[in-house]
Design a protein around this motif. Structure first.
Motif, PDB file in Angstrom:
ATOM      1  N   ALA A  46       0.824  -1.208   0.000  1.00 46.46           N
ATOM      2  CA  ALA A  46       0.000   0.000   0.000  1.00 46.46           C
ATOM      3  C   ALA A  46       0.860   1.260   0.000  1.00 46.46           C
ATOM      4  O   ALA A  46       0.575   2.216  -0.727  1.00 46.46           O
ATOM      5  CB  ALA A  46      -0.929  -0.015   1.209  1.00 46.46           C
ATOM      6  N   TYR A  47       1.943   1.263   0.778  1.00 45.28           N
ATOM      7  CA  TYR A  47       2.820   2.436   0.767  1.00 45.28           C
ATOM      8  C   TYR A  47       3.522   2.568  -0.585  1.00 45.28           C
ATOM      9  O   TYR A  47       3.778   3.666  -1.059  1.00 45.28           O
ATOM     10  CB  TYR A  47       3.838   2.387   1.916  1.00 45.28           C
ATOM     11  CG  TYR A  47       3.255   2.893   3.218  1.00 45.28           C
ATOM     12  CD1 TYR A  47       2.990   4.253   3.387  1.00 45.28           C
ATOM     13  CD2 TYR A  47       2.934   2.025   4.248  1.00 45.28           C
ATOM     14  CE1 TYR A  47       2.426   4.732   4.566  1.00 45.28           C
ATOM     15  CE2 TYR A  47       2.369   2.489   5.439  1.00 45.28           C
ATOM     16  CZ  TYR A  47       2.119   3.844   5.587  1.00 45.28           C
ATOM     17  OH  TYR A  47       1.560   4.317   6.744  1.00 45.28           O
ATOM     18  N   ALA A 104      20.096   0.545   5.462  1.00 50.24           N
ATOM     19  CA  ALA A 104      20.265   1.536   6.523  1.00 50.24           C
ATOM     20  C   ALA A 104      19.097   1.503   7.497  1.00 50.24           C
ATOM     21  O   ALA A 104      19.262   1.750   8.694  1.00 50.24           O
ATOM     22  CB  ALA A 104      20.424   2.926   5.915  1.00 50.24           C
ATOM     23  N   ILE A 105      17.896   1.195   6.995  1.00 53.26           N
ATOM     24  CA  ILE A 105      16.730   1.059   7.880  1.00 53.26           C
ATOM     25  C   ILE A 105      16.934  -0.146   8.804  1.00 53.26           C
ATOM     26  O   ILE A 105      16.680  -0.072  10.012  1.00 53.26           O
ATOM     27  CB  ILE A 105      15.433   0.937   7.063  1.00 53.26           C
ATOM     28  CG1 ILE A 105      15.132   2.274   6.365  1.00 53.26           C
ATOM     29  CG2 ILE A 105      14.257   0.521   7.947  1.00 53.26           C
ATOM     30  CD1 ILE A 105      14.010   2.213   5.337  1.00 53.26           C
ATOM     31  N   ALA A 106      17.435  -1.238   8.229  1.00 53.85           N
ATOM     32  CA  ALA A 106      17.730  -2.417   9.051  1.00 53.85           C
ATOM     33  C   ALA A 106      18.765  -2.078  10.116  1.00 53.85           C
ATOM     34  O   ALA A 106      18.654  -2.506  11.270  1.00 53.85           O
ATOM     35  CB  ALA A 106      18.214  -3.572   8.168  1.00 53.85           C
ATOM     36  N   ASN A 125      10.082   4.738   1.801  1.00 53.56           N
ATOM     37  CA  ASN A 125      10.827   4.156   2.910  1.00 53.56           C
ATOM     38  C   ASN A 125       9.913   3.343   3.822  1.00 53.56           C
ATOM     39  O   ASN A 125      10.312   2.314   4.357  1.00 53.56           O
ATOM     40  CB  ASN A 125      11.523   5.260   3.717  1.00 53.56           C
ATOM     41  CG  ASN A 125      12.794   5.727   3.021  1.00 53.56           C
ATOM     42  OD1 ASN A 125      13.485   4.935   2.388  1.00 53.56           O
ATOM     43  ND2 ASN A 125      13.087   7.011   3.118  1.00 53.56           N
ATOM     44  N   ARG A 126       8.676   3.799   3.991  1.00 51.12           N
ATOM     45  CA  ARG A 126       7.725   3.075   4.798  1.00 51.12           C
ATOM     46  C   ARG A 126       7.405   1.717   4.136  1.00 51.12           C
ATOM     47  O   ARG A 126       7.305   0.687   4.785  1.00 51.12           O
ATOM     48  CB  ARG A 126       6.456   3.915   4.970  1.00 51.12           C
ATOM     49  CG  ARG A 126       5.844   3.865   6.353  1.00 51.12           C
ATOM     50  CD  ARG A 126       4.830   4.987   6.571  1.00 51.12           C
ATOM     51  NE  ARG A 126       5.466   6.228   6.981  1.00 51.12           N
ATOM     52  CZ  ARG A 126       5.788   6.506   8.249  1.00 51.12           C
ATOM     53  NH1 ARG A 126       5.515   5.649   9.206  1.00 51.12           N
ATOM     54  NH2 ARG A 126       6.373   7.641   8.549  1.00 51.12           N
ATOM     55  N   VAL A 172      11.364   2.230  14.150  1.00 51.48           N
ATOM     56  CA  VAL A 172      12.610   2.152  13.373  1.00 51.48           C
ATOM     57  C   VAL A 172      12.723   3.367  12.453  1.00 51.48           C
ATOM     58  O   VAL A 172      13.786   3.991  12.353  1.00 51.48           O
ATOM     59  CB  VAL A 172      12.661   0.852  12.538  1.00 51.48           C
ATOM     60  CG1 VAL A 172      13.886   0.845  11.633  1.00 51.48           C
ATOM     61  CG2 VAL A 172      12.678  -0.370  13.458  1.00 51.48           C
ATOM     62  N   LEU A 173      11.610   3.719  11.824  1.00 52.71           N
ATOM     63  CA  LEU A 173      11.670   4.865  10.913  1.00 52.71           C
ATOM     64  C   LEU A 173      11.908   6.174  11.675  1.00 52.71           C
ATOM     65  O   LEU A 173      12.581   7.069  11.164  1.00 52.71           O
ATOM     66  CB  LEU A 173      10.384   4.953  10.078  1.00 52.71           C
ATOM     67  CG  LEU A 173      10.263   3.866   9.007  1.00 52.71           C
ATOM     68  CD1 LEU A 173       8.921   3.966   8.301  1.00 52.71           C
ATOM     69  CD2 LEU A 173      11.396   3.966   7.975  1.00 52.71           C
ATOM     70  N   ARG A 174      11.392   6.255  12.887  1.00 53.78           N
ATOM     71  CA  ARG A 174      11.656   7.476  13.672  1.00 53.78           C
ATOM     72  C   ARG A 174      13.161   7.600  13.915  1.00 53.78           C
ATOM     73  O   ARG A 174      13.733   8.689  13.779  1.00 53.78           O
ATOM     74  CB  ARG A 174      10.900   7.417  15.015  1.00 53.78           C
ATOM     75  CG  ARG A 174      10.428   8.804  15.460  1.00 53.78           C
ATOM     76  CD  ARG A 174       9.956   8.808  16.909  1.00 53.78           C
ATOM     77  NE  ARG A 174      10.793   9.702  17.700  1.00 53.78           N
ATOM     78  CZ  ARG A 174      10.980   9.602  19.007  1.00 53.78           C
ATOM     79  NH1 ARG A 174      10.405   8.639  19.692  1.00 53.78           N
ATOM     80  NH2 ARG A 174      11.758  10.464  19.621  1.00 53.78           N
ATOM     81  N   VAL A 175      13.797   6.503  14.247  1.00 53.97           N
ATOM     82  CA  VAL A 175      15.247   6.528  14.442  1.00 53.97           C
ATOM     83  C   VAL A 175      15.951   6.893  13.134  1.00 53.97           C
ATOM     84  O   VAL A 175      16.837   7.751  13.099  1.00 53.97           O
ATOM     85  CB  VAL A 175      15.747   5.145  14.946  1.00 53.97           C
ATOM     86  CG1 VAL A 175      17.267   5.095  14.995  1.00 53.97           C
ATOM     87  CG2 VAL A 175      15.133   4.825  16.309  1.00 53.97           C
ATOM     88  N   TYR A 176      15.505   6.257  12.058  1.00 53.54           N
ATOM     89  CA  TYR A 176      16.133   6.488  10.748  1.00 53.54           C
ATOM     90  C   TYR A 176      16.020   7.950  10.312  1.00 53.54           C
ATOM     91  O   TYR A 176      17.009   8.585   9.935  1.00 53.54           O
ATOM     92  CB  TYR A 176      15.477   5.561   9.719  1.00 53.54           C
ATOM     93  CG  TYR A 176      15.982   5.723   8.306  1.00 53.54           C
ATOM     94  CD1 TYR A 176      17.240   5.259   7.942  1.00 53.54           C
ATOM     95  CD2 TYR A 176      15.193   6.344   7.345  1.00 53.54           C
ATOM     96  CE1 TYR A 176      17.697   5.412   6.636  1.00 53.54           C
ATOM     97  CE2 TYR A 176      15.644   6.501   6.045  1.00 53.54           C
ATOM     98  CZ  TYR A 176      16.895   6.029   5.697  1.00 53.54           C
ATOM     99  OH  TYR A 176      17.342   6.187   4.406  1.00 53.54           O
TER     100      TYR A 176
END
Lengths: 317, 317, 317, 317
Positions: C181-182, D128-130, D177-178, D197-201
């Protein structure tokens, strides 16, 4: 490396190389000899040989260093250089890209994804086939002769020849390379006929050498294109720079990143189990150990280079 | 359709076909004649011809219906049937899959993605090449003769022959098909030699017909394998069922879904601008209009079939 | 099918259905209940139930036909129809394609390959999510209510509701659908917020029914949008035509081609082990057998439909 | 480089840097400021600033060197290092691969192709997200604080902070990215929640610096993890080696190979138009020029580094 440091390294190398080869040799059992070309399948699985050559031509030999094998993918480094000398950078990089990528089961897939339909780089099979078509020469015979002369010059060995059994074996079984070549032809990458280009390609893959020949060829790259023994420039520095960059980023198939991180030297491997590498400014190195890991590199050879790099802090980073 | 209904349809068809062909013909200007094979590029871009044949052999002809053209991809339907008759379902579907998919620029990519490396279905190029290798026969010549005999039988026309100019033109320029074939060979899909398989493949693509031949061949499929004119079973019903299912789900390249939704009949198109389709239980239809849309189907032909389907409510759904 | 023929079929159906269900039921052991949603994993693996409904509403019931389950992917057929009724063909097909394709592990890959970045068709997950965003309504609540009303109308069952446990279970674990979806949002396919669209999507997937509800819904499609029992048009014929075409070409995931060849009816399956299918012009059919084969379809259900199609010659081709 | 050589280089650098910046600045017109994040789109397109710092902390500044910008992808180098320090090599390389690859429009596709479903390397977005999920800390806040502390320590600048406008802008628009993150979650790569995780990224991407900060951070890498000014080890050498290897092989998006061949230094670029690079053993370099070429790197910045590398023969090969 200063002179004294070289002396120390050389001494330590000669003192320990046999033990390092012996301990690496045990890793041959983890790999398998390449089976896709019948002639390669005959190679002994449990051997390992190495030659390290310094800039005066002294050699440190160990293991089965006089075993003879074919260059296979290692030849791609030198045909790239010859194509650059024949055509210049602009022509060469209109036919192949500059970006690192592994070369594996899905390489055709990658060919289809990269725009505008040219191979990612000159070291994957598709790229090396494109490079073979760029070697100057009116005929396939002339192209092959020019390649052979060039390789003999770099190796300083006029007796290098093509192993005709391997050549024939490769030609007969290379359905995948033939598929790649026709795909390139369809995309307008090859100006010559597919059969001719593949004859050139299989010819340079089938040039037979031993570890000392490999080390001698590597030595010229280690010295940026000048043969330090004959004190003679054989390759323009810029083209060696290009070749070494590709070797560092994608010379070891799908394990190039891992090798760069763990050994840290420009290198190229071949499915004959051979690896050509170098300590820039110093040594040329050639080795052979036909048992391959699943990424296509010599299991024992990669292990041995890991020891050497660690021991002498040879990593570029 | 009852008898009276057929009478009415047939009458209306004959009354209006010229005007429908005329209005569809204006759409030829939206397309382009296939240029990848030199011989095909010579076809006139602005023509459109059609033949509709009922179960007694009566024909409704309009436009340039006596223009001669080669079967191209339409031949794939009948080689599939012959391969099924020669080998049975199990053998055939061990070499090609059953799943619909478009066939376009990225078909090699798809070949690499589907497990275990066999073509998605028998109507994409890769699948049809695999099918060509399955036609029984000791030699390529025998295979080609058997195909030709079979096609003559279905078309009830002993004078069908291979257009040698088109055959030669295809053989000389088919780098992509050659690439596909070597890829299949590498994956163990082809038991015969690549050159031989391609000779068979290009031969059946180059069989020359006219709209009446196409309609006659379609008529046999419309009647589930029985020729209603000679009242003779030519194909086992099950194999016609298989062929029609593939025609419905993937007979019109990457526009198969769109065609199924808008026309709703089993059909197969070829790059010669030809389309073979049928009204199950009733009519065989053959048409040709060499100007192709970007999905590879005859622009005018698709338009004309849209009119007919709408007018007579021929859609299966 | 004439009246007498229907009588005969109906009689034979009722006489043999129990034995056919029994023999098909043994195939439940070859499959596995879907485990990716915890709520689905609780379904009994060894059951099989079916309801066949004729145009007067008579039902032929067998096996565990009163087992309750959620629609899952079967709901996609009816949200597609509702989206077509709300927006028309042009808007809908600007957001999803028309071409058949399987929906499997590599569906995101396919999303990236098809131009211009829209899902291949409305029945793969990505396409169905795009369709969910097209249902008219100012708010997510309104959208869900409209869907529920529409489904109740088609099923002629005002008591249909959303199974909140399944809904919650799906929402909590659907990382892959959220990823899809994203991706769609990033490509400009979704006008609404991702969380809202997914709430609508999971809601219609979680509507609970039994085999009779499924058969009742199928009956309306079998009669081209007219409910033959209430003698009332519920869906414009064109939209039923579109829905049935997609069901035939891609309603059974990656086994759609195989199912079309072996059963030959428009059908849609869901991971709850349910299948909705029909005999056009005659019967609506609903079944459930939670054990799935590796393509995601009910093992016993596919087997049972194969028997019925064979026995009564129901294949469209 | 001996002491005298450094003196000469430094002198020449300071004498010519303004003219080199000026000539490179003309290339800003060939690029475009990143527009996908509203906050980034506000950056001036025609500026170029650089800071080169030697091992005693002397700086050579030119152009708009005090312009402030966010680290964006440059932060990935240092979160990789912190993740290695927190978890060790084995854990990190169970979640991301080691192989170079470009990072472009088709990165999700690549995610699907590499086995077993982990990102190719830690510098592409997915990787990088990982990595962000691997930073130690009980809560997102703790993770972000630890990253900020680490970056302040490396930059020797306790005033580094997160630009909250950029952070918010990124969080609100990062559909792609999401999508990547949910895909990773679905593949079992992320142990934490996607939103966390995305907040950190996004937090570490939004840390604001100037050219001097970048040069200071690069200086530590140039000296293998020891800060030569405070004479203090900040990073184990092995982890710097890993980081520099990745920077060399894939630090410049899809132009990493080209950059390696033409500049020959380990580098990392960000969409803010920033580049961090170094002359190993000697200088740390930070620059910013927001106009990007189509590969995502600063047009003027790449040009300027080309001049410097050529002029001083800085290429590693």
């Amino acid at each position: 490396m200063r002179h004294e440091q070289h002396e120390a390294t050389w001494k330590q190398l000669n003192a320990h190389i046999d033990e390092w080869v012996a301990s690496s040799k045990t890793h041959t059992s983890e790999g398998h000899v390449a089976s896709y070309i019948p002639e390669l399948a005959n190679a002994p699985a449990d051997i390992l040989g190495i030659c390290i050559m310094d800039s005066e031509g002294n050699t440190c030999l160990a293991g089965d260093s006089d075993f003879r094998f074919t260059l296979q993918s290692i030849s791609k480094v030198f045909t790239l250089i010859l194509a650059l000398m024949d055509n210049g950078e602009d022509v060469v990089f209109s036919k192949v890209g500059m970006e690192p990528t592994g070369d594996d089961f899905n390489s055709m897939l990658k060919l289809e994804l990269v725009e505008p339909g040219i191979p990612f780089n000159p070291l994957i099979n598709a790229g090396a086939i494109a490079i073979s078509s760029l070697i100057a020469g009116d005929s396939t015979d002339t192209q092959v002769e020019r390649i052979l002369s060039f390789f003999r010059e770099i190796a300083d060995n006029p007796s290098l020849t093509i192993n005709q059994n391997v050549f024939k074996s490769e030609s007969d079984t290379a359905h995948r390379n033939r598929s790649l070549a026709y795909f390139l032809k369809d995309n307008g990458v090859l100006d010559r006929e597919v059969d001719d280009v593949l004859r050139v390609y299989f010819s340079h893959c089938s040039i037979e050498v031993n570890c000392t020949d490999l080390a001698r060829m590597a030595l010229v790259l280690a010295h940026n294109g000048v043969d330090p023994i004959r004190n003679q420039r054989l390759i323009p520095r810029r083209f060696v720079q290009i070749a070494k960059t590709f070797m560092f980023t994608c010379g070891m198939y799908n394990a190039s990143g891992e090798f760069a991180m763990n050994v840290g030297l420009p290198a190229k491997s071949g499915v004959s189990g051979s690896i050509l590498t170098m300590v820039p400014g110093h040594y040329g190195i050639g080795l052979v150990g036909p048992a391959l890991n699943r990424k296509g590199n010599s299991t024992a050879g990669v292990h041995l280079l890991g020891i050497l790099s660690q021991e002498f802090d040879w990593s570029l980073f």
